[in-house]
Design a protein around this motif. Structure first.
Motif, PDB file in Angstrom:
ATOM      1  N   GLU A 450       0.831   6.298 -12.761  1.00 14.12           N
ATOM      2  CA  GLU A 450       0.530   7.348 -11.788  1.00 14.12           C
ATOM      3  C   GLU A 450      -0.165   8.542 -12.435  1.00 14.12           C
ATOM      4  O   GLU A 450      -1.058   9.155 -11.843  1.00 14.12           O
ATOM      5  CB  GLU A 450       1.805   7.772 -11.072  1.00 14.12           C
ATOM      6  CG  GLU A 450       2.415   6.655 -10.230  1.00 14.12           C
ATOM      7  CD  GLU A 450       3.324   7.180  -9.134  1.00 14.12           C
ATOM      8  OE1 GLU A 450       3.666   8.375  -9.149  1.00 14.12           O
ATOM      9  OE2 GLU A 450       3.676   6.386  -8.234  1.00 14.12           O
ATOM     10  N   PRO A 480      -3.354   8.774  -1.605  1.00 13.43           N
ATOM     11  CA  PRO A 480      -2.395   9.633  -2.302  1.00 13.43           C
ATOM     12  C   PRO A 480      -0.948   9.399  -1.902  1.00 13.43           C
ATOM     13  O   PRO A 480      -0.036   9.550  -2.726  1.00 13.43           O
ATOM     14  CB  PRO A 480      -2.865  11.050  -1.927  1.00 13.43           C
ATOM     15  CG  PRO A 480      -4.335  10.898  -1.699  1.00 13.43           C
ATOM     16  CD  PRO A 480      -4.482   9.547  -1.049  1.00 13.43           C
ATOM     17  N   TRP A 481      -0.704   9.026  -0.628  1.00 14.23           N
ATOM     18  CA  TRP A 481       0.692   8.857  -0.195  1.00 14.23           C
ATOM     19  C   TRP A 481       1.337   7.615  -0.796  1.00 14.23           C
ATOM     20  O   TRP A 481       2.533   7.385  -0.597  1.00 14.23           O
ATOM     21  CB  TRP A 481       0.779   8.843   1.323  1.00 14.23           C
ATOM     22  CG  TRP A 481      -0.156   7.877   2.005  1.00 14.23           C
ATOM     23  CD1 TRP A 481       0.019   6.542   2.181  1.00 14.23           C
ATOM     24  CD2 TRP A 481      -1.421   8.191   2.597  1.00 14.23           C
ATOM     25  NE1 TRP A 481      -1.045   5.991   2.847  1.00 14.23           N
ATOM     26  CE2 TRP A 481      -1.939   6.979   3.118  1.00 14.23           C
ATOM     27  CE3 TRP A 481      -2.148   9.369   2.751  1.00 14.23           C
ATOM     28  CZ2 TRP A 481      -3.169   6.928   3.772  1.00 14.23           C
ATOM     29  CZ3 TRP A 481      -3.365   9.320   3.407  1.00 14.23           C
ATOM     30  CH2 TRP A 481      -3.865   8.104   3.903  1.00 14.23           C
ATOM     31  N   ASN A 482       0.590   6.818  -1.524  1.00 16.50           N
ATOM     32  CA  ASN A 482       1.180   5.680  -2.236  1.00 16.50           C
ATOM     33  C   ASN A 482       1.772   6.077  -3.581  1.00 16.50           C
ATOM     34  O   ASN A 482       2.263   5.221  -4.322  1.00 16.50           O
ATOM     35  CB  ASN A 482       0.124   4.601  -2.475  1.00 16.50           C
ATOM     36  CG  ASN A 482      -0.246   3.874  -1.192  1.00 16.50           C
ATOM     37  OD1 ASN A 482       0.535   3.840  -0.255  1.00 16.50           O
ATOM     38  ND2 ASN A 482      -1.442   3.308  -1.159  1.00 16.50           N
ATOM     39  N   ARG A 488       1.124  12.775  -5.902  1.00 15.52           N
ATOM     40  CA  ARG A 488       0.488  12.803  -4.578  1.00 15.52           C
ATOM     41  C   ARG A 488      -0.144  14.164  -4.315  1.00 15.52           C
ATOM     42  O   ARG A 488      -1.286  14.246  -3.845  1.00 15.52           O
ATOM     43  CB  ARG A 488       1.523  12.469  -3.509  1.00 15.52           C
ATOM     44  CG  ARG A 488       1.021  12.614  -2.087  1.00 15.52           C
ATOM     45  CD  ARG A 488       2.085  12.246  -1.079  1.00 15.52           C
ATOM     46  NE  ARG A 488       1.627  12.419   0.295  1.00 15.52           N
ATOM     47  CZ  ARG A 488       2.304  12.040   1.359  1.00 15.52           C
ATOM     48  NH1 ARG A 488       3.499  11.469   1.215  1.00 15.52           N
ATOM     49  NH2 ARG A 488       1.815  12.231   2.574  1.00 15.52           N
ATOM     50  N   THR A 492      -4.156  14.895  -3.738  1.00 16.52           N
ATOM     51  CA  THR A 492      -4.605  15.533  -2.508  1.00 16.52           C
ATOM     52  C   THR A 492      -5.391  16.797  -2.820  1.00 16.52           C
ATOM     53  O   THR A 492      -6.467  17.047  -2.252  1.00 16.52           O
ATOM     54  CB  THR A 492      -3.407  15.846  -1.604  1.00 16.52           C
ATOM     55  OG1 THR A 492      -2.755  14.616  -1.246  1.00 16.52           O
ATOM     56  CG2 THR A 492      -3.845  16.563  -0.343  1.00 16.52           C
TER      57      THR A 492
END
Length: 814
Positions: A450, A480-482, A488, A492
């Motif tokens: 990540e 991004p929400w993953n 995240r 964003t």
């Protein structure tokens, strides 16, 4: 019949013949003095020389230099202001042909290969996992570089080609055999001039449409119309702006009868996924998105395609036979039919094409590189209705900058790949290739990390084009929400920042086209005599105002920050986001490690910098009615914000807002020149002075003092001034009181913040902090001696923590 004059040499701006007064010629050799530093050497066994445009060289008549010709020791001698050429009038050889650079004394002999070539670029990064070799550029530390144009094809006005009518008028044909055509770029360390003349010779970098500077969404995934539109709506609801929707291979039929081969090539919508393509494309446009579709044209047009019957008839093939229409880049007849059936999909709403050629560089006609031909034809064809041309494809050799945008290919998802991309991007400018689009986040193989993805997003913000992409995998998608909370948020914010930068990027787009200076410049272009400018290869200048050194390493567990090495050229620099000042007083600049947490990007504004921004709360790329300027102190500077209606081709047709940051007068002025029909009649301005203190402000519109709002952010050292409803034709002046430039020293507080986040013993934190409070920078040597035995014997302050404190205490706040 469609007017195809846009393919003519005249429309291309080609002036391929050298001026006779600037050539020296023998029976089988010819030398062209194209500029004081650019020389063309030709050899022809039959004594016939090449005056046609080549795939690389369009204009060989532009500089008109002074030079003299004489005899020296039985050899031909030619002297320009910068060069001395000696030639024995024989077949080119290392002994018989040499050029001396007057300023440096460096000598080039025919056949020499420079050890210090600063690199160019490569056709693709497909499957690259880290650094790869690249072709040569036209810059080198020795001061000379060559481009051998002997094997490229030439462009000729022809009514027919191999017995086929040529509706395009111009076509690519082979050169005569047994010839040599060599260009010597001998500019010393005048790198910007070398690139400027490279563009004059090979054609300028074109203007790009404004929308390309926003975020692009791309994923190799079998989307349906419903899924894709729902995804775009979620991005909008999350306030994550995108300007370009990219559809990979699955927009067309892929699962085809095996008798046709693979489904990689296709031109017919998959109606199971997209039952009404025109409706789908209209919905994307309604959301403010432009659309590009992926093409793999190598397998030709096969009988299952919707347009097969029409194309077969055009090609003189009986459709009933079902015979594959082979892709043939060397056939004008095929290429006319090929482009025409793309027009039908463009009428549905396709804005441009992603040409994904991966099948090598040979064709039925010897030297024609299908990739070059596709780039050339698609790019020119895309402007047939008066819009700015655009294609999206791989690099096909010198001169490819004429066909932006570049698709760099499918990289491996790894830190090694991320680490190489900044260097790869900046080196490409050495061959004039300024508009690369990378698979941000990596494409294939690799692993989930990540932090890696977040840092790649941050690099994307400060890349020429920011296009997210990923391979066909349910685990490798870039929404991004993953990703987890802080990652995240970082992703964003990166996408929002990129969209905000569109006014700055679009102005740099004009600079690239008008001045021949790419958005991303290696440091040595501006600092050619300083060794550090060559050593810091992942650092680059991003337009006129910014210095970028992306983080490509993992976070330190000690500091909870990651580091990158930065070389600051001489002068004052400011952290773009916090306003912290970095001083490089020595003429050779200053190098240091900088440390940033996952939400921070090491980007620095020069003294006096002016960066225009727009809102990120929608997908809109229109010239905005609200603009923000981030302005830095310590130097006088100016910036031209360039806007237009999307059709302007010269600065005379553009709207220019001239912004002056005047240090001595303590004020910022904004004036307008040129046509203003393309910009809002009134604007709200927010001027953020960063790296300053709070103070008294006065605002004037056309010399009349006007009301405004004011606020100060002590953490970001930012004084914000908002002025509504300023007419576009008016002069706006913001005056600051002198105390604004006297800034509180934040080094003690920033040292506390470093220590607070650090993973270390509390007693050591307190010792370090007390020493810094009392002694400041003089405390640094002591930090290495402190120990804590309260829990575990002989515990020291981690080295990385001390290094992070070194940055804070030595950066040079004023």
């Amino acid at each position: 019949m469609e007017d195809l004059k846009r393919f003519s040499l005249k429309s291309l701006g080609a002036h391929p013949a050298m001026c006779p007064d600037e050539t020296i010629q023998g029976d089988r050799w010819r030398i062209g003095i194209l500029s004081d530093c650019l020389v063309r050497f030709e050899w022809s066994d039959d004594g016939i020389f090449e005056d046609r445009a080549s795939q690389f060289a369009l204009n060989r008549n532009f500089a008109h230099p002074d030079f003299s010709v004489y005899e020296e020791y039985g050899r031909l001698a030619i002297k320009t202001d910068k060069l001395e050429i000696l030639y024995d009038r024989s077949h080119f050889s290392q002994r018989g042909l040499s050029v001396r650079l007057k300023d440096s004394g460096q000598v080039w002999h025919y056949g020499d290969v420079p050890e210090g070539n600063l690199g160019g670029t490569a056709r693709t990064l497909d499957k690259a996992n880290g650094e790869i070799s690249v072709g040569a550029g036209v810059l080198s530390r020795e001061g000379w570089a060559t481009i051998d144009d002997s094997d490229t094809d030439v462009l000729e006005e022809l009514s027919s080609v191999d017995g086929e009518d040529n509706p395009f008028g111009t076509w690519v044909v082979p050169r005569r055999e047994h010839t040599q055509d060599l260009y010597l770029f001998a500019y010393g360390h005048e790198y910007k001039q070398a690139i400027s003349d490279y563009y004059k010779l090979s054609g300028p970098t074109p203007l790009l449409p404004r929308f390309v500077f926003g975020n692009w969404w791309s994923r190799y995934h079998k989307y349906s119309e419903k899924e894709y539109l729902q995804l775009m709506d979620r991005f909008e609801n999350e306030k994550i702006p995108f300007s370009t929707a990219v559809l990979d291979i699955d927009w067309h039929k892929v699962d085809i009868d095996k008798k046709y081969g693979s489904g990689w090539t296709g031109y017919s919508w998959n109606r199971e996924l997209f039952p009404d393509p025109q409706r789908f494309l209209k919905e994307l446009h309604r959301r403010g998105l432009k659309v590009t579709l992926n093409l793999h044209p190598a397998d030709g047009v096969r009988a299952f395609e919707d347009d097969y019957d029409a194309i077969a008839q055009e090609m003189g093939i009986d459709p009933a036979l079902g015979k594959t229409i082979e892709f043939d880049a060397a056939s004008p007849k095929f290429m006319e039919a090929y482009l025409r059936f793309h027009h039908r999909m463009e009428e549905q709403g396709v804005d441009f094409w992603w040409v994904d050629w991966q099948q090598g560089n040979t064709s039925r006609h010897g030297n024609i590189d299908p990739l070059w031909m596709l780039n050339h034809m698609h790019y020119i064809d895309s402007g047939r209705k008066g819009q700015r041309p655009l294609t999206f494809s791989r690099y096909a050799g010198p001169g490819s900058h004429r066909y932006p945008i570049g698709f760099s290919g499918d990289t491996v998802v790894s830190w090694q790949s991320l680490r190489f991309q900044p260097k790869f991007t900046s080196m490409a400018s050495n061959i004039g290739y300024g508009w690369w689009s990378h698979d941000i986040g990596g494409h294939m193989y690799g692993y989930r990390d990540e932090e890696l993805e977040a840092r790649w997003y941050q690099l994307g913000v400060f890349s020429p084009i920011n296009r997210l992409h990923s391979a066909v995998s349910p685990f490798n998608s870039k929404e991004p929400w993953n990703f987890s909370g802080e990652i995240r948020e970082t992703m964003t914010e990166a996408l929002r920042l990129r969209h905000s930068l569109i006014p700055y990027l679009y102005s740099m787009n004009w600079r690239a086209a008008d001045e021949g200076l790419p958005l991303v410049e290696p440091l040595y272009w501006s600092y050619p005599e300083i060794s550090e400018a060559y050593s810091f290869q992942n650092e680059y200048l991003f337009g006129t105002e910014l210095l970028v050194s992306p983080i490509t390493e993992k976070t330190s567990s000690d500091t909870k920050k990651a580091r990158t090495a930065v070389w600051f050229p001489h002068g004052a620099w400011f952290d773009l986001f916090t306003g912290r000042q970095y001083e490089a007083p020595d003429v050779d600049g200053k190098q240091m490690e900088v440390w940033r947490d996952i939400k921070q990007i090491p980007v620095f504004a020069k003294a006096g910098a002016i960066i225009p921004l727009q809102s990120w709360d929608s997908n809109s790329v229109r010239n905005p009615s609200e603009l923000e300027l981030v302005v830095f102190p310590q130097a006088t500077n100016s910036f031209d914000l360039i806007e237009d209606d999307g059709h302007a081709s010269t600065l005379d047709d553009a709207s220019i807002t001239h912004i002056e940051n005047q240090r001595d007068k303590h004020h910022l002025s904004i004036t307008h020149r040129g046509p203003n029909e393309s910009i809002p009649s009134k604007r709200k301005w927010k001027v953020v002075f960063r790296g300053v203190s709070d103070g008294v402000v006065h605002v004037f519109v056309d010399s009349q003092e006007v009301p405004f709002s004011q606020g100060y952010d002590a953490e970001k050292l930012s004084l914000a001034v908002e002025i509504p409803d300023v007419p576009a034709s008016s002069e706006l002046v913001v005056e600051l009181s002198p105390e604004v430039y006297v800034v509180e020293d934040r080094r003690v507080q920033d040292s506390f913040d470093v220590l607070f986040d650090s993973q270390m013993y509390y007693e050591l934190k307190e010792k370090a902090y007390n020493a810094i409070k009392s002694e400041g920078i003089k405390a640094l040597p002591q930090l290495y001696t402190y120990t804590d035995d309260s829990v575990e014997m002989n515990q020291h302050i981690p080295d990385n923590v001390i290094h992070a404190l070194v940055e804070v205490l030595t950066r040079g706040d004023k």
